[in-house]
Motif scaffolding. Structure first.
Motif, short mmCIF file in Angstrom:
data_model
loop_
_atom_site.label_atom_id
_atom_site.label_comp_id
_atom_site.label_asym_id
_atom_site.label_seq_id
_atom_site.Cartn_x
_atom_site.Cartn_y
_atom_site.Cartn_z
N VAL A 94 0.86 -1.19 0.00
CA VAL A 94 0.00 0.00 0.00
C VAL A 94 0.89 1.24 0.00
CG1 VAL A 94 -1.74 1.30 1.30
CG2 VAL A 94 -1.85 -1.18 1.22
N PRO A 95 0.62 2.17 -0.90
CA PRO A 95 1.43 3.39 -0.89
C PRO A 95 1.15 4.21 0.36
CG PRO A 95 -0.29 3.49 -2.58
CD PRO A 95 -0.39 2.15 -1.92
N ARG A 96 2.08 5.06 0.70
CA ARG A 96 1.84 6.00 1.79
C ARG A 96 0.88 7.05 1.24
NH1 ARG A 96 3.93 6.68 6.48
NH2 ARG A 96 5.76 5.41 6.12
N TRP A 97 -0.28 7.17 1.87
CA TRP A 97 -1.28 8.12 1.39
C TRP A 97 -0.87 9.52 1.82
CZ3 TRP A 97 -3.34 5.51 -2.10
CH2 TRP A 97 -3.88 4.24 -1.93
N VAL A 124 -7.32 3.43 -7.10
CA VAL A 124 -5.87 3.63 -7.14
C VAL A 124 -5.14 2.30 -6.97
CG1 VAL A 124 -3.91 4.63 -5.87
CG2 VAL A 124 -5.88 6.07 -6.45
N LEU A 125 -5.53 1.50 -5.99
CA LEU A 125 -4.85 0.23 -5.74
C LEU A 125 -5.02 -0.75 -6.90
CD1 LEU A 125 -5.68 -0.18 -1.94
CD2 LEU A 125 -3.46 0.39 -2.96
N VAL A 126 -6.21 -0.80 -7.48
CA VAL A 126 -6.46 -1.69 -8.62
C VAL A 126 -5.66 -1.22 -9.84
CG1 VAL A 126 -8.24 -2.49 -10.24
CG2 VAL A 126 -8.69 -2.49 -7.78
N THR A 127 -5.61 0.09 -10.07
CA THR A 127 -4.86 0.63 -11.22
C THR A 127 -3.37 0.41 -11.04
OG1 THR A 127 -6.59 2.27 -11.59
CG2 THR A 127 -4.48 2.68 -12.64
N LEU A 128 -2.85 0.62 -9.84
CA LEU A 128 -1.43 0.36 -9.59
C LEU A 128 -1.10 -1.11 -9.84
CD1 LEU A 128 -0.75 2.45 -6.35
CD2 LEU A 128 -0.02 2.98 -8.69
N CYS A 145 0.85 8.12 -7.12
CA CYS A 145 -0.59 8.01 -6.91
C CYS A 145 -1.07 9.03 -5.89
CB CYS A 145 -0.98 6.60 -6.47
SG CYS A 145 -0.36 6.16 -4.84
N PHE A 146 -2.37 9.27 -5.96
CA PHE A 146 -3.03 10.13 -4.99
C PHE A 146 -4.45 9.62 -4.80
CE2 PHE A 146 -5.55 13.96 -3.89
CZ PHE A 146 -4.99 14.18 -2.65
N ALA A 147 -4.79 9.26 -3.57
CA ALA A 147 -6.14 8.78 -3.24
C ALA A 147 -6.93 9.93 -2.65
CB ALA A 147 -6.07 7.61 -2.26
N GLY A 193 -14.26 5.40 2.33
CA GLY A 193 -14.15 4.91 0.96
C GLY A 193 -13.97 3.41 0.89
N PRO A 194 -14.25 2.84 -0.27
CA PRO A 194 -14.12 1.40 -0.46
C PRO A 194 -12.67 0.97 -0.64
CG PRO A 194 -14.76 2.43 -2.50
CD PRO A 194 -14.74 3.52 -1.47
N LEU A 195 -12.43 -0.30 -0.38
CA LEU A 195 -11.13 -0.91 -0.62
C LEU A 195 -11.34 -2.17 -1.47
CD1 LEU A 195 -9.47 -0.83 2.92
CD2 LEU A 195 -8.86 0.55 0.94
N PRO A 196 -10.33 -2.57 -2.23
CA PRO A 196 -10.42 -3.86 -2.91
C PRO A 196 -10.12 -4.97 -1.90
CG PRO A 196 -8.38 -2.74 -3.50
CD PRO A 196 -9.14 -1.83 -2.59
N VAL A 197 -11.01 -5.95 -1.80
CA VAL A 197 -10.87 -7.03 -0.83
C VAL A 197 -10.93 -8.36 -1.58
CG1 VAL A 197 -11.89 -8.14 1.20
CG2 VAL A 197 -11.90 -5.64 1.01
#
Length: 194
Positions: free
Chosen positions: A26-29, A109-113, A128-130, A138-142
């Motif tokens: 996970v990137p540092r937001w 962002v996570l899915v695109t990365l 990236c920027f969330a 917000g939602p997360l990919p799980v």
């Protein structure tokens, strides 16, 4: 030292306080979009979702990038899952020296990365920027370990949610797979059965 998230600025000679690292992959937001990489030969700016903050972030990056190198802005208003074919085509057209800049909600962002990594992009080629990183809603990919599908869910790591695929009550672990672009989740009640 610059201020990242809410971490304190450490003065020279002062002892550094421990800073919580984000989960693996996970990137540092950050609170503002990262600066551009001046070494880029081309920029692909990907705006995901319909949140106006994503469009604003993409426009800001595109304006900065235009002065440095050629820019392509890719708008995916339905997100990277629905726009996967267009995203994959754009990523496959990139060559050495390209930089991929992604803006949208955390899920997108996570899915695109993940898609960019699968296309061969390395860590130095990604920014990236969330827009919802500090909203907390917000939602997360799980990724459900049981039905083996990745879904968009409103839950934080450590939380619990019902899988819409297999209907199991899941615990979302803080482990994130950069390759899948998703957090791992497993049956929250499995420990009780042992």
């Amino acid at each position: 030292m610059t201020l990242v998230d809410d971490a304190p600025v450490i003065e020279a000679g002062a002892e550094a306080a421990p800073v919580a690292e984000p989960p693996l992959g996970v990137p540092r937001w950050l609170r503002e979009p990262e600066p551009l990489d001046a070494r880029a030969t081309v920029h692909l700016v990907v705006a995901c979702g319909s949140d106006p903050r994503a469009a604003d972030g993409a426009a800001g990056w595109a304006a900065q990038a235009t002065a440095a190198a050629p820019v392509r802005v890719l708008a995916l208003p339905q997100g990277p899952v629905a726009g996967r074919e267009v995203l994959d085509e754009a990523l496959s057209s990139l060559r050495t020296g390209a930089r991929v800049l992604v803006v949208g909600d955390r899920h997108d962002v996570l899915v695109t990365l993940s898609a960019a990594r699968a296309a061969g992009a390395g860590p130095d080629e990604l920014r990236c920027f969330a827009v919802d990183a500090y909203d907390g809603t917000g939602p997360l990919p799980v990724f459900c370990a049981h039905c083996r599908a990745t879904r968009r869910m409103v839950v934080e790591p450590g939380g619990e949610v019902t899988c819409p695929g297999c209907a199991r009550h899941l615990e979302v672990h803080p482990h994130h797979s950069a390759a899948l672009g998703a957090f791992l989740a497993s049956d929250a009640r499995a420990r009780d059965l042992a």
